[in-house]
Design an enzyme around this catalytic site. Structure first.
Site, PDB file in Angstrom:
ATOM      1  N   CYS A 170       0.938  -1.125   0.104  1.00  0.00           N
ATOM      2  CA  CYS A 170       0.105  -0.103   0.075  1.00  0.00           C
ATOM      3  C   CYS A 170       0.991   1.347  -0.040  1.00  0.00           C
ATOM      4  CB  CYS A 170      -0.758   0.346   1.237  1.00  0.00           C
ATOM      5  SG  CYS A 170      -2.541  -0.708   0.984  1.00  0.00           S
TER       6      CYS A 170
HETATM    7  N1  LIG Z   1      -1.710  -2.875   2.650  1.00  0.00           N
HETATM    8  C1  LIG Z   1      -2.554  -1.859   3.222  1.00  0.00           C
HETATM    9  O1  LIG Z   1      -1.704  -1.049   3.844  1.00  0.00           O
HETATM   10  C2  LIG Z   1      -3.673  -2.167   3.235  1.00  0.00           C
HETATM   11  C3  LIG Z   1      -4.736  -1.159   3.726  1.00  0.00           C
HETATM   12  C4  LIG Z   1      -6.145  -1.671   4.263  1.00  0.00           C
HETATM   13  N2  LIG Z   1      -6.011  -2.407   5.281  1.00  0.00           N
HETATM   14  C5  LIG Z   1      -6.773  -2.169   2.942  1.00  0.00           C
HETATM   15  O2  LIG Z   1      -6.942  -3.391   3.038  1.00  0.00           O
HETATM   16  O3  LIG Z   1      -7.121  -1.605   2.199  1.00  0.00           O
END
Ligand SMILES: NC(=O)CC[C@H](N)C(=O)O
Length: 366
Positions: A15
């Site tokens: 992300c």
């Molecule tokens: N990999 C992440 O940071 C994901 C961010 C959030 N938990 C999502 O699923 O979108």
């Protein structure tokens, strides 16, 4: 040898987030934020990308801009009955998009510039903003296949399934001009990659993009439900948006106190505080214990007045900030800032729990 279970590499820090504000309120196109988030391509996996932009609808600055995903025309017809009953719609239409090979199967994506119907608002005995929030929650929870994913004034979220740079191209963001832009490239943790589940998550003028995973999601969502928030979008980040709306808009907390609730100081640090401060932080932790956000995170919160970037208390996700003249930049990686600002005045990595705030000139709070 036969391998029965395919081993996919897990990249827990996936992300990407990026944000830019021009503190004088000068508007600029979405091209920069797209370049910044594109540089971090490998942090996402094509299951979500999105942007929030502020200052993009000056001709409708007093209208709520509802951005809506519909699974089909029947959904649209049903939801429009509700929208027309509760709002005066001064303009509406398809959100302009362009064809991008990698973006397939988009829902119907519609935009409405609306104001609450005066008599309905009066009858409801709610503030205008609460009225809008309740309408958004009602649509998202009661109207199948319909999701209002943006409901602020003079701002908008643009998101979907795909890599963020393709989503930016799809929504033609180079043609919009805003004074704040935030962006997200998604690598879903525990929930599906679908259009509604992409970041940013917004409500009224609030928007949140997030890298991390909230282990307190269940506790947070249950608390929020008691106050009319319905988490319907299947991504943990949604709860963070509603927490800030609840604490700042409804409870009237300052941003600092909201931060101290979400990323609360440890008890051992509270114990060492001066008595008045100790009382305050103890009261906050006790009153809003269900709103502590546990787990790793770096987030960028956007509002019409500015942005705030924040890490969890032990900084389990990356976050870098930089300034150049009237600009503040924040991103998961320094390279994503240098891609669009080669020679920043200052660059730093904020500590865990220490907010980086970029306020618009003339605004006294976020
Ligand atoms: N990999 C992440 O940071 C994901 C961010 C959030 N938990 C999502 O699923 O979108």
């Amino acid at each position: 040898m036969i391998t029965l279970v395919k081993q996919y590499p897990r990249i827990p820090s996936g992300c990407a987030i990026s944000g830019i504000i021009n503190k004088k309120g000068q508007v600029f196109s979405g091209a920069d934020i797209i370049r910044s988030i594109a540089l971090m391509h490998d942090r996402s996996n094509g299951l979500g990308g999105g942007f929030a932009a502020y200052g993009i609808y000056p001709e409708y600055e007093n209208h709520y801009a509802l951005h809506v995903f519909y699974e089909g025309l029947t959904c649209k017809e049903k939801a429009e009955q509700f929208i027309n009953e509760h709002f005066n719609v001064d303009s509406n239409g398809k959100i302009p998009t362009r064809k991008v090979c990698s973006i397939t199967n988009p829902p119907l994506i519609w935009r409405y510039f609306v104001q609450p119907k005066k008599d309905k608002l009066l009858q409801s005995e709610l503030t205008e903003e609460e009225y809008v929030v309740r309408c958004v929650m009602r649509i998202n929870s009661e109207y199948d296949g319909t999701y209002i994913f943006s409901s602020g004034k003079n701002m908008g979220a643009f998101k979907g399934v795909g890599y963020p740079e393709d989503i930016g191209e799809f929504y033609r963001l180079d043609e919009y001009r805003g004074y704040i832009w935030t962006a997200h490239g998604r690598f879903p943790t525990n929930t599906p990659g679908w259009w509604g589940g992409a970041h940013p998550f917004t409500l009224l003028d609030w928007s949140v993009v997030h890298n991390g995973e909230i282990s307190s999601y269940g506790a947070n969502a249950r608390f929020l439900e008691m106050f009319g928030y319905k988490c319907t979008l299947q991504t943990d980040t949604e709860a963070i948006t509603y927490i800030f709306d609840y604490l700042i808009r409804k409870q009237g907390l300052s941003l600092e106190l909201a931060v101290a609730t979400v990323a609360a100081p440890f008890w051992k640090d509270i114990d060492r505080m001066e008595p008045a401060e100790k009382d305050l932080f103890t009261a906050l932790r006790a009153t809003y214990s269900s709103l502590l956000v546990n787990g790793p995170f770096s987030i960028i919160l956007g509002t019409r007045n500015g942005i705030m970037a924040l890490n969890d208390r032990i900084k389990l996700r990356s976050l870098v900030a930089a300034t150049k003249g009237d600009f503040l930049y924040v991103a998961s990686e320094e390279s994503a800032i240098r891609e669009i600002c080669a020679d920043p005045d200052t660059v730093w990595t904020p500590r865990g729990g220490e907010p980086v705030i970029g306020l618009l000139e003339g605004a006294d709070r976020l």
